[in-house]
Write an enzyme that holds these catalytic residues in place. Structure first.
Site, PDB file in Angstrom:
ATOM      1  N   ASN A  36      14.054 -14.891  -2.149  1.00 21.56           N
ATOM      2  CA  ASN A  36      13.796 -13.497  -1.766  1.00 21.56           C
ATOM      3  C   ASN A  36      12.293 -13.268  -1.577  1.00 21.56           C
ATOM      4  O   ASN A  36      11.493 -13.706  -2.415  1.00 21.56           O
ATOM      5  CB  ASN A  36      14.322 -12.603  -2.915  1.00 21.56           C
ATOM      6  CG  ASN A  36      14.385 -11.128  -2.575  1.00 21.56           C
ATOM      7  OD1 ASN A  36      14.972 -10.747  -1.573  1.00 21.56           O
ATOM      8  ND2 ASN A  36      13.791 -10.293  -3.423  1.00 21.56           N
ATOM      9  N   ASP A  78      13.046  -0.205   2.270  1.00 20.29           N
ATOM     10  CA  ASP A  78      12.475   1.148   2.311  1.00 20.29           C
ATOM     11  C   ASP A  78      11.469   1.175   3.458  1.00 20.29           C
ATOM     12  O   ASP A  78      10.912   0.150   3.829  1.00 20.29           O
ATOM     13  CB  ASP A  78      11.870   1.617   0.977  1.00 20.29           C
ATOM     14  CG  ASP A  78      10.910   0.651   0.328  1.00 20.29           C
ATOM     15  OD1 ASP A  78      10.326  -0.210   1.038  1.00 20.29           O
ATOM     16  OD2 ASP A  78      10.714   0.754  -0.888  1.00 20.29           O
ATOM     17  N   HIS A 100      10.300  -4.091   2.866  1.00 17.76           N
ATOM     18  CA  HIS A 100       9.464  -2.942   2.498  1.00 17.76           C
ATOM     19  C   HIS A 100       8.544  -2.670   3.689  1.00 17.76           C
ATOM     20  O   HIS A 100       7.465  -3.250   3.802  1.00 17.76           O
ATOM     21  CB  HIS A 100       8.630  -3.249   1.245  1.00 17.76           C
ATOM     22  CG  HIS A 100       9.444  -3.445   0.016  1.00 17.76           C
ATOM     23  ND1 HIS A 100      10.135  -2.398  -0.564  1.00 17.76           N
ATOM     24  CD2 HIS A 100       9.684  -4.530  -0.738  1.00 17.76           C
ATOM     25  CE1 HIS A 100      10.764  -2.856  -1.640  1.00 17.76           C
ATOM     26  NE2 HIS A 100      10.518  -4.144  -1.766  1.00 17.76           N
ATOM     27  N   GLU A 121      15.737  -5.051  -0.222  1.00 21.77           N
ATOM     28  CA  GLU A 121      14.963  -3.994  -0.901  1.00 21.77           C
ATOM     29  C   GLU A 121      14.449  -2.980   0.113  1.00 21.77           C
ATOM     30  O   GLU A 121      13.315  -2.511   0.043  1.00 21.77           O
ATOM     31  CB  GLU A 121      13.774  -4.604  -1.672  1.00 21.77           C
ATOM     32  CG  GLU A 121      14.181  -5.677  -2.661  1.00 21.77           C
ATOM     33  CD  GLU A 121      13.010  -6.253  -3.462  1.00 21.77           C
ATOM     34  OE1 GLU A 121      11.898  -5.684  -3.433  1.00 21.77           O
ATOM     35  OE2 GLU A 121      13.211  -7.296  -4.118  1.00 21.77           O
TER      36      GLU A 121
END
Ligand code: G3I
Length: 302
Positions: A169, A237, A206, A235
């Site tokens: 990741n 955003d 991100h 993740e």
């Protein structure tokens, strides 16, 4: 469908969120999380400092709180994360060499034994590459134990829980033209060629003004999938929460058969690690933002 999880399930995918155990008592938070998402990642509770605060003494209290909430509500769990330079407990930060290597292996074995058979995907190794143009490994105490620390982590993880998908990741690896992306690609290709057990690659995603979403993300996902691994957005955003960018990320995952699903890194903007970016799908008061509708529509029109 009128929730993210149900809409993603139409194509066999999940739609997840990071969960902070301390917020589960907030009924607005937990109601949205339960209604919309069918996969859960503990935002901090399964990290090294949380699960092994003293060497050999494991503490699964907070991680179990998240895991139990997920299971009780019918959600799968992504484990995050077993080997990382950050959020190491003090005792681990001060180790080096073979002692640190042994501690890493012991940590992976201890945590994975506790959750054996109950984790869909584990982020075995997190963020091992440097930002910028070098394409090099990030300097860290783990890296200084030898370049093979990543494959040792994956081999240890496979033996500890053969049922879990094992992921690498990272962030700033979504743009296909970036050196960090290419370095990660070379590692995964090498692992597949040499039989190092890796099942998936997590793209944190991100996105912000310095590292914006780029339409070549789909090429990145396709290229990794072609190596024979699953891919996932782990993740997500986006600074400012552009509905177009959120829809594009969603469509990129849907376009790649081996894209398992999408996880956003929090529920409301106020739950985000970067609340000043207003990067998520729900407002402070829990109402749906335009980005939410854009994602839902993209999932429903697949
Ligand atoms: O729990 C303590 C609390 O006891 C203490 O009083 C307080 C004072 O600072 O800190 C609290 O811990 C904070 C923790 O979040 C829980 O809120 C840490 O300081 C803070 O550093 C930590 O931040 C987390 C960050 O990882 C740390 O690396 C964020 O919540 C979390 O969203 C973020 O998540 C990472 C992923 O794991 C990996 N990818 C990047 C992503 C964003 O940075």
């Amino acid at each position: 469908e009128n929730t993210l999880g149900a809409a993603a399930a139409q194509s066999g995918r999940y739609f997840g969120t990071a969960i902070a155990s301390g917020r589960l008592g907030d009924s607005t938070y937990s109601a949205i999380a339960n209604r919309e998402f069918d996969s859960v990642t503990a935002e901090n509770e399964m990290k090294i400092d949380a699960t092994e605060p003293r060497r050999g003494q494991f503490d699964f209290t907070a991680g179990d709180r998240v895991h139990h909430w997920a299971v009780q509500n019918g959600k799968q769990v992504r484990g995050h994360t077993l080997a990382w330079h950050s959020q190491q407990p003090g005792w681990m930060q001060s180790l080096s060499g073979s002692t640190l290597r042994q501690a890493m292996v012991g940590h992976i074995n201890g945590v994975m034994a506790h959750d054996k058979g109950k984790i869909a995907q584990w982020d075995v190794v997190n963020e091992a590459f440097q930002d910028g143009s070098s394409g090099a490994r990030r300097d860290s105490n783990l890296q200084r134990t030898g370049n093979d620390w990543i494959e040792v982590a994956f081999r240890t993880a496979r033996a500890a829980d053969p049922a879990a998908k094992l992921c690498y990741n990272d962030y700033n690896v979504e743009n296909w033209t970036w050196a960090k992306t290419q370095a990660m690609y070379a590692m995964v290709k090498d692992f597949k060629q040499r039989g190092v057990p890796i099942d998936c690659v997590g793209f944190q995603s991100h996105f912000n003004n310095d590292s914006p979403y780029h339409s070549n993300f789909r090429t990145t996902l396709r290229s990794f999938a072609a190596l024979g691994v699953d891919v996932a957005v782990t993740e997500l955003d986006i600074q400012g929460a552009s509905p177009t960018a959120y829809a594009d990320v969603t469509k990129d995952c849907l376009a790649v058969a081996r894209c398992l699903g999408i996880t956003v890194w929090g529920v409301r903007d106020t739950d985000s690690w970067r609340p000043e970016h207003s990067p998520l799908l729900f407002n402070a008061n829990g109402s749906k933002k335009p980005a939410y509708t854009a994602v839902l529509d993209a999932l429903n029109s697949a």
